[in-house]
Design an enzyme around this catalytic site. Structure first.
Site, PDB file in Angstrom:
ATOM      1  N   GLU A 114       0.836  -1.301  -0.005  1.00 31.35           N
ATOM      2  CA  GLU A 114      -0.156  -0.043  -0.071  1.00 31.35           C
ATOM      3  C   GLU A 114       0.955   1.319  -0.184  1.00 31.35           C
ATOM      4  OE1 GLU A 114      -2.596  -0.448   3.454  1.00 31.35           O
ATOM      5  OE2 GLU A 114      -0.983   0.515   4.727  1.00 31.35           O
TER       6      GLU A 114
ATOM      7  N   HIS B 145      -5.033   2.853   7.635  1.00 29.91           N
ATOM      8  CA  HIS B 145      -3.768   2.283   8.063  1.00 29.91           C
ATOM      9  C   HIS B 145      -2.628   3.572   8.734  1.00 29.91           C
ATOM     10  CE1 HIS B 145      -4.462  -1.566   6.131  1.00 29.91           C
ATOM     11  NE2 HIS B 145      -5.171  -1.674   7.249  1.00 29.91           N
TER      12      HIS B 145
END
Lengths: 640, 437
Positions: free
Chosen positions: A264, A306
């Site tokens: 990511e 996150h």
């Protein structure tokens, strides 16, 4: 679907024979396990914190995977005490020990080399540190989200020094298909079987996100022969082990034929993978996608779900990472939309090359459905062990019968109304509920000398608690004390129902030599009536729809008082007989008789008198009365 | 829970408060500055801080703005009255701030539009430009790194490339001698020793207070003093339970120009009320493609796919709901999005993606209940604004959830296409966008 030029021309690389550079993390191989492996079919773990659901899910997975030993050796519960906990292992139940201290658990279970740490973000670092200090522990999975980054880095440095592995923090964990499952990874059993996680395939998968792992495992199951091992390293900026750490581990495991990775945006971990690809440290085909390509649509810096998912520089964008990976030889789709398809093509290529030989599906053991789940799905039924018809606490509001408690108060039903709902399953009219309350009032107490109160007082003075003392008094209620309420009701209604005249009834009892229950008083007489009886009689005769039994009893009293003036209808008799009248007014005779048979009138006396008994208990306590010892001179000692 | 930027004033205050302790009293920084917010009474301020009217002042906004100098947002050598007037003027109306400039100071980007509300006033520190240096500390994978350059200030240039660097492994603290050797080679010898001690102490503070980034540019270094002038910093917000007391009463401000809309603020307030997670960022209220995606990871992928398929300009929002919010919260979340997307009509209609991966343990049917309630409420608008809905979800009880959605489509006479885990997660994106075209 299109694969970019450089990956297409490279195709699937041949496995290289040259030695793979082993990264620091794997510098000390895990004892007794094959290179790169963290788990095998005998691996057992400690579960830190009392996570019974996670434990049961691990054990269910074990059963589906044909493990012979449970993967959980013990639970560490720092706020509990040493004990045993019951779990299902397939169809049978097993006991798993629980320890307060990790050190003791380690002594008792020297074979355990994994700890799954469910401690909160506050205490996760300390308990992980403690686990790393134990020589036997090789792997710690840290589930908590929100562990301070500096703490994690300290743990990571320590783990590397000791050749140990940390998975997490902020992760669901991971799973080695058909072998070992960390905590809640993989979701429900249904999902585990649908995603073929109960038996090994050929794919090594690693991602940051734990929440997406189910999705990815299913995608892999749909497009390949399934997962070999999947790890979610967690969404923190500095995870205890990185995507690359696990890819390099997978590189060493011969059963893993292809790698799948989901990165990511944010951070630079993906560039370590780029370097490893360039240096030939990753030789197995790697299908990879970095999420977060949408960040360019956002004008200002956005923090995604996150902690680590935040772009600090151009190199940290998903687009830059995907491009770099593609250049280094990873198989990168144009969009996540093509991810599954690219995984399928890569797998098919390996099958065609003979690198992967698909094996037949093993049999899936039938995992017993969890009872609660089966009930919810409506696929199971079982006769209930208990039935109730008087109250229900399951809904929004407690109900007495069908009446919500709020209405009980709105209608001001009082104790009498509540009693009628709970005992007789109907709301009796006001005259009746008032009568019930009157009976409770008149039976509430009769001084300290009667056997019930006396026993209560003696027990209280012996230092007993309220319940014990009251019960001690309560247990004297029976045929000789308080029992006349019930006895009189039964005796009089029996005679009345048989059509005996009052005179015939008295004669019959005399012939049998039986005292008529509810008749006679120690001090009161026809000339000195008991006020309690007068009040109740007057109320019954004025308000009751039917008072046949009481009128009958008063006829009987006329005959008995003619013989001796204290053979009056006493309070017990009056209450019992009037109550029978009330019940007969409000319900069919058979039902009314049934309640008397069932002991409702005894109950009435017990209920009323318990008020007095508690009063005596509180009174004695308040007066700080000491132990009572009966005087010798009050006992006739006659031993000869 | 992440690395979050803090206000310059908060960073300054922490250094002034704690540096003495971390250096055994060897190094101190004066606590001589004030923060001005819309609530500050400027007229009484000098009563508590006499130096405001006695000294020449520097005034600058304190809202995580980079390149304040180039944006003409630093007032120097001002009297208190001038400062007051300058602040009033700057705070009066929203303005555009640029992040990229060419060599002539001409802005190269379109800039960020926003309002200034927080200002910092400090005494003007007269010094020679040659005394300006650059100092930074930042978190790395294995620990931290200290960067130092013997020149500083706004025109320092590509300091990342030029600065001397010292990697500090986690758990270790470099000695002053090590700092001097590794970083201070270009500093005149007479200034090295106390600067090294200052940096060593500041690093201890940085580490112990769980900073992840601290940049002081310029830091003025003289023969006998070290004075930080401009500061930018980030804290690890996850460490609040450890360092919160030493942080004091701080806030984590949103970057300049990012003021939450009413709807975004409402979702933020819901988020704060539940253990579950509810997030919403409106990107383009006129956009035709709206998302309501479960899960932090999945929501990014949905937004990615929309972008990757070339619909970046039509993407209306980013958001996610996760952690099993109850029916009421999902209802309010869905209602907010439906309300936003049925404000302006589009001739080609709109698309709503109710997406998600395969849930771990969230009961899919349960979370759909709240969404369905909201959809029922918006029946007329959904028809009116020609909203086409696509659903994709898996996980516990998903079949029941999908069935409910299918039936709802018939009930409302709104096109709702429903897919389960057997359909690739983002397939509904391409289906929807094809349809939308």
């Amino acid at each position: 679907m299109s694969v970019t030029q450089d990956t297409a021309t490279q195709g699937v690389p041949e496995p290289q024979a040259t030695a793979v550079t082993i990264p620091t993390l794997e510098a000390t191989p895990v004892s007794q396990k094959a290179p790169g492996e963290l788990f095998d079919k005998t691996t057992q773990a400690f579960i830190y914190n009392n996570q019974v659901n996670a434990v049961q899910r691990m054990l269910d997975f074990d059963f589906a995977s044909h493990r012979t030993t449970p993967s959980v050796a013990a639970i560490i519960n720092p706020t509990g005490s040493d004990s045993l906990c019951k779990f299902f292992f397939g169809k049978r139940e097993i006991l798993i020990p629980m320890y307060r201290h990790l050190e003791k658990a380690a002594q008792q279970h020297p074979n355990v080399d994994v700890m799954i740490n469910f401690a909160s973000f506050r205490s996760a670092a300390a308990s992980t540190d403690e686990a790393l200090d134990l020589p036997q522990i090789r792997t710690v999975a840290v589930i908590a989200e929100g562990v301070p980054e500096r703490k994690t880095k300290l743990l990571t440095a320590k783990a590397r020094r000791l050749g140990k592995t940390i998975i997490g923090p902020a992760t669901v964990g991971g799973i080695k298909a058909g072998c070992f499952k960390i905590g809640n990874t993989g979701g429900t059993m249904e999902n585990i079987v649908e995603s073929k996680l109960h038996r090994p395939g050929s794919v090594g998968f690693v991602s940051k996100s734990g929440g997406l792992s189910n999705e990815e495992y299913f995608t892999i199951a749909m497009n390949t022969d399934g997962l070999y091992e999947g790890i979610a390293v967690g969404g923190d900026a500095y995870p205890g082990s990185t995507l690359l750490d696990h890819l390099l581990r997978f590189e060493q495991i011969p059963e893993i034929k292809m790698l799948v990775c989901l990165g990511e945006l944010g951070g630079s971990g993906e560039y370590d993978i780029v370097r490893a690809l360039e240096e030939g440290r990753i030789t197995k085909p790697l299908v990879m996608w970095v999420t977060g390509t949408c960040s360019k649509a956002f004008k200002t810096e956005v923090q995604f779900g996150h902690a680590g998912a935040k772009v600090g520089s151009d190199a940290e964008t998903a687009d830059a990472k995907n491009a770099a990976l593609r250049r280094a030889g990873a198989l990168v789709p144009d969009s996540y939309d093509d991810y599954g398809e690219l995984i399928r093509q890569t797998y098919q290529g390996l099958v065609e090359q003979g690198v992967i030989v698909p094996t037949p599906e093993p049999e899936v053991p039938v995992i017993p459905l969890d009872y609660a789940k089966a009930v919810k799905e409506g696929v199971i039924r079982k006769p209930a062990s208990f039935i109730t018809t008087i109250s229900d606490d399951r809904g929004e509001e407690l109900t007495y019968g069908t009446m919500p408690i709020s209405q009980v108060f709105e209608q001001d039903l009082g104790v009498g109304g509540v009693l009628s709902l709970l005992w007789f399953k109907r709301l009796l009219p006001a005259y009746a509920t008032k009568f019930i309350e009157m009976t409770l009032m008149v039976t509430a107490d009769h001084g300290p000398a009667v056997s019930g109160a006396h026993n209560t007082i003696v027990a209280t003075r012996a230092g007993k608690d309220l319940v014990s003392s009251v019960v001690s008094g309560m247990l004297t209620i029976g045929p000789r004390f308080g029992g006349a309420v019930d006895g009189a009701a039964q005796m009089f209604s029996d005679a009345f129902d048989r059509g005996l005249s009052p005179q015939a009834f008295v004669d019959e009892m005399k012939r049998k030599g039986v005292n008529i229950q509810g008749i006679g008083h120690r001090v009161k007489s026809i000339h000195n009536p008991d006020m309690r009886v007068s009040i109740i009689n007057a109320y019954v005769l004025e308000h009751f729809k039917k008072s046949d039994l009481l009128r009958y009893a008063l006829e009987v009293e006329k005959i008995t008082t003619a013989k001796r003036n204290n053979l009056i209808l006493n309070v017990d008799g009056c209450i019992g007989i009037a109550f029978a009248d009330m019940l007969r007014s409000e319900m069919p005779k058979e039902e009314a008789d049934m309640y008397i048979q069932l002991g409702a009138l005894n109950g009435l006396f017990v209920l009323g008198r318990s008020i007095g008994l508690m009063g005596h208990h509180l009174d004695q306590k308040r007066l700080k009365q000491g132990l009572y010892r009966h005087p010798w001179d009050d006992i006739a000692y006659m031993l000869d | 829970m992440a690395q979050k930027p803090i206000r310059e004033a908060d960073g300054m205050r922490m250094i002034a408060r704690w540096l003495g302790e971390y250096s055994d009293g060897q190094h101190t920084v004066e606590d001589k500055f004030v923060t001005v917010t819309p609530e500050t009474d400027m007229d009484t301020l000098p009563l508590a801080h006499e130096w405001l009217v006695e000294e020449k002042l520097v005034v600058k906004p304190d809202q995580l703005i980079k390149r304040r100098g180039k944006n003409d947002l630093v007032l120097v050598n001002a009297s208190f009255d001038q400062a007051k007037q300058w602040i009033a003027e700057k705070a009066k109306a929203p303005l555009t701030i640029h992040g990229v400039f060419d060599e002539d100071g001409k802005p190269l980007d379109e800039g960020t539009f926003g309002r200034l509300s927080h200002f910092l006033i400090e005494p003007c520190c007269t010094h020679d430009p040659s005394e300006e240096c650059y100092l930074a500390m930042m978190a790395t994978t294995d620990g931290d790194e200290i960067l130092f350059y013997h020149q500083g200030g706004v025109d320092v240039g590509d300091v990342e490339a030029r600065a001397a660097r010292l990697a500090v492994p986690v758990g270790t603290f470099p000695a002053a001698s090590e700092i001097e050797r590794a970083l201070l080679g270009a500093v005149p010898p007479g200034r090295r020793e106390h600067l090294a001690g200052f940096v060593a102490s500041l690093f201890k503070l940085y580490a112990d207070l769980n900073y992840t980034f601290l940049e002081i540019n310029p830091i003025v270094v003289t023969e006998d003093a070290v004075i930080p002038l401009d500061l930018a910093a980030k804290l690890d917000s996850a460490a609040a339970f450890e360092s919160g007391k030493k942080w004091g009463d701080i806030d984590f401000p949103t970057p300049f120009g990012q003021t939450a809309s009413k709807e975004e603020a409402f979702i933020e307030s819901l988020d704060a009320k539940t253990g579950a997670s509810l997030k919403l960022t409106v990107l383009n209220p006129e956009g035709r493609v709206w998302t309501m995606v479960a899960g932090g990871g999945a929501s990014v992928i949905f937004a990615d796919t929309i972008t990757d398929l070339g619909f970046m300009d039509e993407l209306a929002n980013y958001g996610e709901y996760s952690g099993d919010p109850n029916e009421e919260f999902t209802y309010l979340y869905a209602k907010t999005i439906l309300d936003l997307m049925t404000r302006t009509k589009h001739p080609q209609g709109k698309v709503l993606l109710i997406g998600g991966g395969i849930a771990n343990f969230t009961d899919v049917a349960n979370t759909f209940k709240g969404i369905i309630r909201a959809l029922r409420e918006y029946k007329i608008q959904l028809q009116d604004y020609r909203v086409h809905i696509y659903v994709r979800r898996g996980g516990p009880n998903y079949r029941e959830g999908l069935r409910m959605m299918r039936e709802l489509g018939q009930e409302l006479n709104v096109p709702i296409e429903v897919y389960g885990p057997e359909t690739h997660m983002t397939k509904i994106v391409s289906m929807a966008l094809k349809e939308a075209n």
